[in-house]
Enzyme design. Structure first.
Site, PDB file in Angstrom:
ATOM      1  N   HIS A  22       0.769  -1.120  -0.131  1.00 51.01           N
ATOM      2  CA  HIS A  22       0.220  -0.015   0.027  1.00 51.01           C
ATOM      3  C   HIS A  22       0.632   1.318  -0.110  1.00 51.01           C
ATOM      4  O   HIS A  22       0.492   2.265  -0.605  1.00 51.01           O
ATOM      5  CB  HIS A  22      -0.919   0.100   1.321  1.00 51.01           C
ATOM      6  CG  HIS A  22      -1.882  -1.064   1.213  1.00 51.01           C
ATOM      7  ND1 HIS A  22      -3.248  -0.807   0.905  1.00 51.01           N
ATOM      8  CD2 HIS A  22      -1.805  -2.473   1.483  1.00 51.01           C
ATOM      9  CE1 HIS A  22      -3.938  -2.091   0.882  1.00 51.01           C
ATOM     10  NE2 HIS A  22      -3.156  -2.956   1.399  1.00 51.01           N
ATOM     11  N   ASP A 124      -5.662   5.981   1.579  1.00 54.62           N
ATOM     12  CA  ASP A 124      -5.608   4.482   1.292  1.00 54.62           C
ATOM     13  C   ASP A 124      -7.206   4.249   1.302  1.00 54.62           C
ATOM     14  O   ASP A 124      -7.780   4.609   2.189  1.00 54.62           O
ATOM     15  CB  ASP A 124      -5.165   3.572   1.716  1.00 54.62           C
ATOM     16  CG  ASP A 124      -4.617   2.194   1.413  1.00 54.62           C
ATOM     17  OD1 ASP A 124      -5.687   1.780   1.356  1.00 54.62           O
ATOM     18  OD2 ASP A 124      -3.706   1.978   1.033  1.00 54.62           O
ATOM     19  N   TRP A 380      -2.358  -6.759  -6.084  1.00 56.26           N
ATOM     20  CA  TRP A 380      -2.578  -5.935  -7.347  1.00 56.26           C
ATOM     21  C   TRP A 380      -1.224  -5.239  -7.639  1.00 56.26           C
ATOM     22  O   TRP A 380      -1.035  -5.006  -9.035  1.00 56.26           O
ATOM     23  CB  TRP A 380      -3.609  -4.917  -7.131  1.00 56.26           C
ATOM     24  CG  TRP A 380      -4.031  -4.098  -8.173  1.00 56.26           C
ATOM     25  CD1 TRP A 380      -4.226  -2.823  -8.403  1.00 56.26           C
ATOM     26  CD2 TRP A 380      -4.394  -4.548  -9.328  1.00 56.26           C
ATOM     27  NE1 TRP A 380      -4.206  -2.555  -9.484  1.00 56.26           N
ATOM     28  CE2 TRP A 380      -4.617  -3.621 -10.328  1.00 56.26           C
ATOM     29  CE3 TRP A 380      -4.654  -6.123 -10.020  1.00 56.26           C
ATOM     30  CZ2 TRP A 380      -5.094  -3.648 -11.679  1.00 56.26           C
ATOM     31  CZ3 TRP A 380      -5.005  -6.093 -11.338  1.00 56.26           C
ATOM     32  CH2 TRP A 380      -5.018  -5.271 -12.168  1.00 56.26           C
ATOM     33  N   ASN A 381      -0.484  -4.885  -6.828  1.00 53.25           N
ATOM     34  CA  ASN A 381       0.697  -4.076  -7.313  1.00 53.25           C
ATOM     35  C   ASN A 381       1.637  -4.978  -8.181  1.00 53.25           C
ATOM     36  O   ASN A 381       2.059  -4.663  -9.228  1.00 53.25           O
ATOM     37  CB  ASN A 381       1.593  -3.768  -5.967  1.00 53.25           C
ATOM     38  CG  ASN A 381       1.091  -2.350  -5.349  1.00 53.25           C
ATOM     39  OD1 ASN A 381       0.582  -1.617  -5.983  1.00 53.25           O
ATOM     40  ND2 ASN A 381       1.603  -2.296  -4.044  1.00 53.25           N
ATOM     41  N   GLU A 401      -7.964 -10.067  -2.171  1.00 53.74           N
ATOM     42  CA  GLU A 401      -8.465 -10.193  -3.716  1.00 53.74           C
ATOM     43  C   GLU A 401      -7.551 -10.637  -4.427  1.00 53.74           C
ATOM     44  O   GLU A 401      -7.721 -10.790  -5.846  1.00 53.74           O
ATOM     45  CB  GLU A 401      -8.943  -8.734  -4.017  1.00 53.74           C
ATOM     46  CG  GLU A 401      -7.890  -8.033  -4.275  1.00 53.74           C
ATOM     47  CD  GLU A 401      -7.313  -6.994  -3.286  1.00 53.74           C
ATOM     48  OE1 GLU A 401      -6.220  -6.472  -3.537  1.00 53.74           O
ATOM     49  OE2 GLU A 401      -7.740  -7.496  -2.093  1.00 53.74           O
TER      50      GLU A 401
END
Length: 483
Positions: A22, A124, A380-381, A401
């Site tokens: 994050h 965030d 995701w990154n 996720e």
């Protein structure tokens, strides 16, 4: 992208969730805004502030005159361990304990004659307490969801899973009795989903489970923000993006991939903003430089995933027995409660063929021509950086996720293949050979290159993400500055 000419620059306060996955995208966003003339205040937790000093040095924290770091407590007991804290405890603590110190920080910044007036707060998506702080001061608040759009949409449907009686599950038998193969056909823009493709936090027998409640409630609270931004691009997730806009909010800006959008920033200036909480081992780049194109298997489970010693050994011998060169990231804390220890015979078997390091500059690794496939947890990154590098994926999702991203990589974008949860070395050897030596792997690589080209088009001058970033600054930020 030119910078803003103004005597008093706009001032954005950025607040990441305190984990590496994050902090990185928030730092990338800060870098982009700074390149456009913004004054940036970057707010870490005190724990991560200490880690950043260890990793980057005090001179990094002292920063540039117009890019400053601040810290607030996370509410957890002090620890000096160089690792991400226990995620459920951290999540519960940030939403309960961060609002008051954050309000105090904003008040301090507003009272300081040394910083420009605050133009906006960008937090965030799972630090939604910042919305309350922004409302307290009458400052615009923007939520940055660091997930994929499909992951965000899935979290917005936690409450629907409860309403339909799907969650909570009666007992733990759902994990192995076929229940997770049940279709999920009620999420707009996300067809052909099953329960196993939903974020792992739905796998609960109690709706009061911290992470199930936290992610669902934070997702819905974020809809109260003035705008939402996502590190994705339209063509990659068009169907679900259209559904989010139609059902929830039209103030959503797709401005990614950041890693490509930031290419317009001068390299020397860009390097000054690297935000790794672990020291990056740059020897891997020299090692990759000596390898043939598309020859290396790159393995990284991200910043939170932990595995057992048994799994570590299965991965080790799967990589060794594949006979392909590999770069394997083994964090100091990757094994649950223990140090990662591998037998001497493993090191003998991989001599001159494998490199193990604790952390790397992943953006540079995934852009390197020697990397042929990325074995990833599908955070995701990592996923968007992999797409930006045009690399196919071997997917081993762990939690959150990541399961949803894996589904899309394998079945929608067709750039990935999935490993079994209970991995055995023989399967890993087979999958690596499939991806590196067969037509299946070559086709996945072709698809990955196609998605990279589309990402490059989106982030180039006049592209959709490039224009969306301009619109985001003008509509979501600067229009408030003139009021």
């Amino acid at each position: 992208m030119g910078s803003l000419a103004s005597e008093i620059p706009p001032h954005a306060v950025l607040v990441p969730y305190p984990a590496q996955g994050h902090v990185n995208p928030l730092m990338q966003l800060g870098k982009l805004l700074h390149s456009r003339g913004f004054y940036i205040t970057f707010v870490n937790t005190e724990h991560n502030h200490r880690r950043l000093i260890r990793s980057r040095g005090q001179e990094f924290i002292d920063g540039l005159p117009d890019f400053k770091f601040e810290a607030i407590p996370d509410g957890l007991p002090y620890t000096d361990r160089d690792a991400t804290q226990h995620v459920p405890s951290l999540s519960d603590s940030t939403r309960k304990h961060c609002l008051a110190p954050f309000i105090d920080l904003i008040a301090k910044l507003k009272a300081s004659p040394d910083v420009p007036p605050i133009t906006c707060i960008i937090s965030d998506g799972v630090m939604a307490f910042a919305i309350d702080a922004a409302r307290h001061f009458g400052i615009p608040e923007i939520q940055f969801w660091t997930t994929s759009a499909c992951g965000f949409m899935a979290y917005l449907h936690h409450i629907e899973l409860v309403r339909r009686g799907i969650v909570p599950f009666k007992d733990e038998s759902f994990l192995h009795d076929g229940t997770l193969d049940q279709p999920v056909d009620f999420i707009p823009g996300m067809p052909n989903m099953k329960l196993r493709d939903m974020p792992s936090f739905i796998r609960v027998t109690d709706v009061n489970d911290i992470m199930f409640d936290f992610m669902g409630s934070e997702a819905h609270k974020s809809l109260k923000a003035d705008a939402i931004i996502l590190n994705t691009y339209d063509e990659l997730e068009q169907e679900v993006l259209d559904a989010i806009a139609a059902r929830y909010s039209k103030n959503i800006y797709t401005v990614g991939p950041f890693i490509l959008l930031e290419k317009g920033i001068p390299e020397i200036k860009s390097k000054a903003f690297r935000s790794s909480l672990w020291k990056e081992d740059l020897s891997c780049i020299e090692w990759l430089d000596k390898r043939e194109p598309d020859s290396v298997v790159y393995v990284n489970y991200g910043c939170v995933t932990t595995i057992t010693n048994e799994q570590l050994n299965e991965f080790a011998w799967g990589l060794a027995n594949s006979k392909h060169p590999f770069l394997w990231i083994v964090r100091p804390d990757v094994v649950m409660g223990e140090s990662a220890v591998l037998p001497e015979e493993f090191y003998e078997a991989i001599k001159d063929r494998g490199l193990l390091v604790s952390w790397v500059p992943q953006d540079r690794v995934l852009q390197h021509p020697a990397v042929g496939v990325f074995l990833s947890h599908c955070g995701w990154n990592s996923t968007i950086e992999c797409i930006s590098g045009g690399k196919p994926m071997i997917c081993w999702p762990f939690f959150a996720e990541q399961q949803t991203n894996c589904k899309y990589a394998c079945d929608v974008w067709k750039t990935g293949v999935e490993l079994s949860t209970n991995l055995k070395r023989e399967e890993l050897v087979s999958i690596i050979k499939e991806m590196m030596e067969t037509e299946i792997g070559r086709e996945r690589r072709r698809r990955a290159v196609e998605w990279r080209k589309k990402a490059e088009e989106a982030t180039s001058v006049g592209g959709v993400s490039y224009n969306n970033f301009d619109r985001f600054i003008k509509e979501a930020i600067l229009q408030h500055k003139t009021k």
